[in-house]
Enzyme design. Structure first.
Site, PDB file in Angstrom:
ATOM      1  N   GLY A  14     -33.725 130.381  61.239  1.00 31.06           N
ATOM      2  CA  GLY A  14     -32.806 129.279  61.518  1.00 31.06           C
ATOM      3  C   GLY A  14     -33.019 128.033  60.695  1.00 31.06           C
ATOM      4  O   GLY A  14     -32.550 126.954  61.087  1.00 31.06           O
ATOM      5  N   LYS A  15     -33.687 128.145  59.541  1.00 26.69           N
ATOM      6  CA  LYS A  15     -33.912 126.957  58.705  1.00 26.69           C
ATOM      7  C   LYS A  15     -32.604 126.299  58.266  1.00 26.69           C
ATOM      8  O   LYS A  15     -32.462 125.083  58.330  1.00 26.69           O
ATOM      9  CB  LYS A  15     -34.714 127.312  57.450  1.00 26.69           C
ATOM     10  N   LYS A  37     -31.781 122.585  48.162  1.00 24.23           N
ATOM     11  CA  LYS A  37     -32.533 123.822  48.412  1.00 24.23           C
ATOM     12  C   LYS A  37     -32.961 124.344  47.047  1.00 24.23           C
ATOM     13  O   LYS A  37     -32.100 124.652  46.218  1.00 24.23           O
ATOM     14  CB  LYS A  37     -31.670 124.844  49.151  1.00 24.23           C
ATOM     15  N   GLY A 115     -36.460 124.507  52.550  1.00 27.29           N
ATOM     16  CA  GLY A 115     -37.320 125.368  51.767  1.00 27.29           C
ATOM     17  C   GLY A 115     -36.823 126.798  51.708  1.00 27.29           C
ATOM     18  O   GLY A 115     -35.685 127.103  52.096  1.00 27.29           O
ATOM     19  N   GLY A 117     -38.000 130.552  52.961  1.00 30.64           N
ATOM     20  CA  GLY A 117     -38.995 131.219  53.791  1.00 30.64           C
ATOM     21  C   GLY A 117     -39.942 130.200  54.408  1.00 30.64           C
ATOM     22  O   GLY A 117     -39.527 129.162  54.904  1.00 30.64           O
TER      23      GLY A 117
END
Length: 227
Positions: A14-15, A37, A115, A117
């Site tokens: 859920g980033k 990103k 980020g 991962g």
């Protein structure tokens, strides 16, 4: 630079939803926010209901960004960035990443960086996501699952951040259910107690700015993005 760095305990935790919810809630409060990103992978796979990460972040930002502005490096295979660059023959340049992030931050009052991962994912063979977060000097918000296994993953991520003196704003459990189970409440309280960090639940959101802003209203975004 003012803003936050959103990382996760793993992939698919859920980033992007969290980063977009922070942006949407901040925009709803009159703050101009740019998104960044460093690398997007997995573009060869269908994204389903949600658009690709860099597209969603560009749509949510109010800084006039295109998806290419948000993510300077984009790869098809769903693999770690360091492998994606090897397979493609391209080379990810950490200095270029830093310069691009700084340029995007100048578009707005605050920058929300998502980020790839977790913190220990390699962007290049010798440069981790954690290294990039440290160079940006942004505090970290950690996205984590609310269910089984999240205590260990969350506390390990907290330790990985603190090992290099990254400041942690919160761990955010997402999606936080309308009626949390006893285990989910226990997970939240346990991470907060052992990690000595605020833990917040982010409600479910749909992929539109209004829904994301409503979910992000549960977060102290004004405090996180203040000078």
């Amino acid at each position: 630079m003012r803003g936050v760095f959103v990382t996760g305990t793993d992939t698919e935790v859920g980033k992007t939803v969290l980063a977009a919810a922070i942006i949407a809630a901040a925009v709803d409060r009159g703050i101009s926010v740019a998104a960044f990103k460093p690398v997007v992978t997995g573009l060869d796979e269908g994204s389903g209901e949600w658009p690709p990460d860099h597209e969603l972040l560009a749509q949510t930002s109010n800084a006039g960004q295109t998806p290419d502005d948000v993510a300077p490096y984009r790869f098809g295979p769903a693999v770690s960035p360091h492998l994606a660059q090897l397979l493609s023959g391209d080379e990810i340049d950490p200095d270029e990443l830093l310069a691009r992030a700084e340029a995007e931050s100048e578009r707005a009052d605050a920058l929300v960086v998502e980020g790839v991962g977790g913190l220990l994912v390699p962007l290049t063979p010798d440069y981790l996501v954690r290294d990039f977060a440290g160079e940006l000097s942004l505090p970290v918000v950690i996205a984590a699952r609310p269910g089984l296994g999240t205590i260990n993953h969350s506390l390990l991520t907290v330790e990985a951040a603190r090992a290099v003196a990254l400041r942690i704003q919160a761990v955010v459990l997402t999606p936080w259910p309308d009626e949390p189970s006893q285990m989910e409440w226990s997970n939240l309280e346990t991470i907060e107690r052992f990690g000595e960090v605020p833990v917040i639940g982010l409600p479910h959101a749909d992929p539109d700015p209004h829904s994301l802003a409503a979910a992000g209203a549960a977060l102290p975004v004004s405090d996180w993005l203040s000078p």
